[in-house]
Design a protein around this motif. Structure first.
Motif, short mmCIF file in Angstrom:
data_model
loop_
_atom_site.label_atom_id
_atom_site.label_comp_id
_atom_site.label_asym_id
_atom_site.label_seq_id
_atom_site.Cartn_x
_atom_site.Cartn_y
_atom_site.Cartn_z
N SER A 154 43.10 53.56 38.68
CA SER A 154 43.67 52.90 39.60
C SER A 154 43.94 53.55 40.82
O SER A 154 43.69 53.02 41.81
N GLU A 155 44.69 54.86 40.94
CA GLU A 155 44.86 55.57 41.98
C GLU A 155 43.40 56.10 42.57
O GLU A 155 43.31 56.08 44.03
N GLU A 156 42.48 56.38 41.84
CA GLU A 156 41.10 56.83 42.44
C GLU A 156 40.29 55.67 42.85
O GLU A 156 39.37 56.03 43.66
N LEU A 157 40.59 54.45 42.53
CA LEU A 157 39.66 53.48 42.74
C LEU A 157 39.59 53.21 44.27
O LEU A 157 38.39 52.73 44.87
N VAL A 158 40.63 53.36 45.13
CA VAL A 158 40.55 53.29 46.45
C VAL A 158 39.62 54.30 47.40
O VAL A 158 39.10 53.82 48.18
N PHE A 159 39.28 55.41 46.41
CA PHE A 159 38.35 56.15 47.19
C PHE A 159 36.80 55.86 46.87
O PHE A 159 35.81 56.38 47.34
N VAL A 160 36.44 55.00 45.89
CA VAL A 160 35.36 54.67 45.53
C VAL A 160 34.25 54.26 46.62
O VAL A 160 33.23 54.70 46.85
N PRO A 161 34.71 53.38 47.61
CA PRO A 161 33.80 52.94 48.60
C PRO A 161 33.37 54.16 49.54
O PRO A 161 32.33 54.44 50.01
N GLY A 162 34.40 54.92 50.07
CA GLY A 162 34.15 56.00 50.75
C GLY A 162 33.36 57.06 50.03
O GLY A 162 32.40 57.67 50.76
N ASP A 163 33.57 57.39 48.93
CA ASP A 163 32.79 58.31 48.11
C ASP A 163 31.25 57.98 48.05
O ASP A 163 30.33 58.47 48.17
N THR A 164 31.31 56.74 47.79
CA THR A 164 30.02 56.19 47.62
C THR A 164 29.07 56.11 48.78
O THR A 164 27.80 56.35 49.02
N LEU A 165 29.78 55.77 49.70
CA LEU A 165 29.01 55.80 51.34
C LEU A 165 28.53 57.33 51.66
O LEU A 165 27.41 57.53 52.04
#
Length: 130
Positions: free
Chosen positions: A62-73
C-alpha cells in the motif's frame, strides 16, 4: 434358584460386555476427534502466522502503490527511447529524466529502476551470465 441366578448373571455379563464395547467405541471416536482438533489447531496456528505475513505485505504494498505510476513512466520511457543506446548513455538519460519528473513532483520510488520494473532479478542474472 441357581439356574435363575446364572441366567441373571449371564444377562448382566452380556449387558456389561455391550456397555464396554460401546465405551470403547466412544473412546475411539473421542480419540479421532481429538486428533482432528489437534490438526485443526495446527492449521489455525499456521494460517495465523501467514496472516501476519500477508498483513505486513499488504501494508508495504500500500505504501509503495503511490510510486507505481511514476516508476512505470520511467520504465516505459527507458524501453521506448533509450533501450538501444549504451549503458552509460541509458543511465545518464534515465537519471536526467528522473530529475525532471522529481522537479514536476511526480511520485517516484526511492531509487527508480526501469530494469526492476521491466524484469525480475532472475532475468537480470541470466542476462549477466550470457
Amino acid at each position: 434358584l441357581v439356574q435363575q441366578l446364572e441366567e441373571e448373571l449371564r444377562i448382566l455379563v452380556a449387558d456389561y460386555d455391550k456397555a464396554m464395547a460401546e465405551k470403547q467405541a466412544v473412546m475411539n471416536e473421542a480419540e479421532r476427534c481429538q486428533h482432528k482438533l489437534d490438526m485443526a489447531q495446527r492449521l489455525v496456528g499456521a494460517l495465523s502466522a501467514n496472516g501476519v505475513i500477508w498483513e505486513q505485505t499488504v501494508e508495504s504494498m500500500s505504501e509503495e502503490l503511490v510510486f507505481v505510476p511514476g516508476d512505470t513512466l520511467v520504465a516505459c520511457s527507458f524501453a521506448s527511447y533509450v533501450g538501444i543506446f549504451t549503458r552509460e548513455y541509458r543511465e545518464t538519460a534515465t537519471q536526467r529524466f528522473v530529475q525532471f519528473l522529481q522537479e514536476k513532483l511526480v511520485p517516484l520510488g526511492p531509487q527508480p529502476d526501469p530494469l526492476a520494473v521491466l524484469s525480475s532479478e532472475a532475468e537480470q542474472a541470466r542476462w549477466c551470465a550470457k
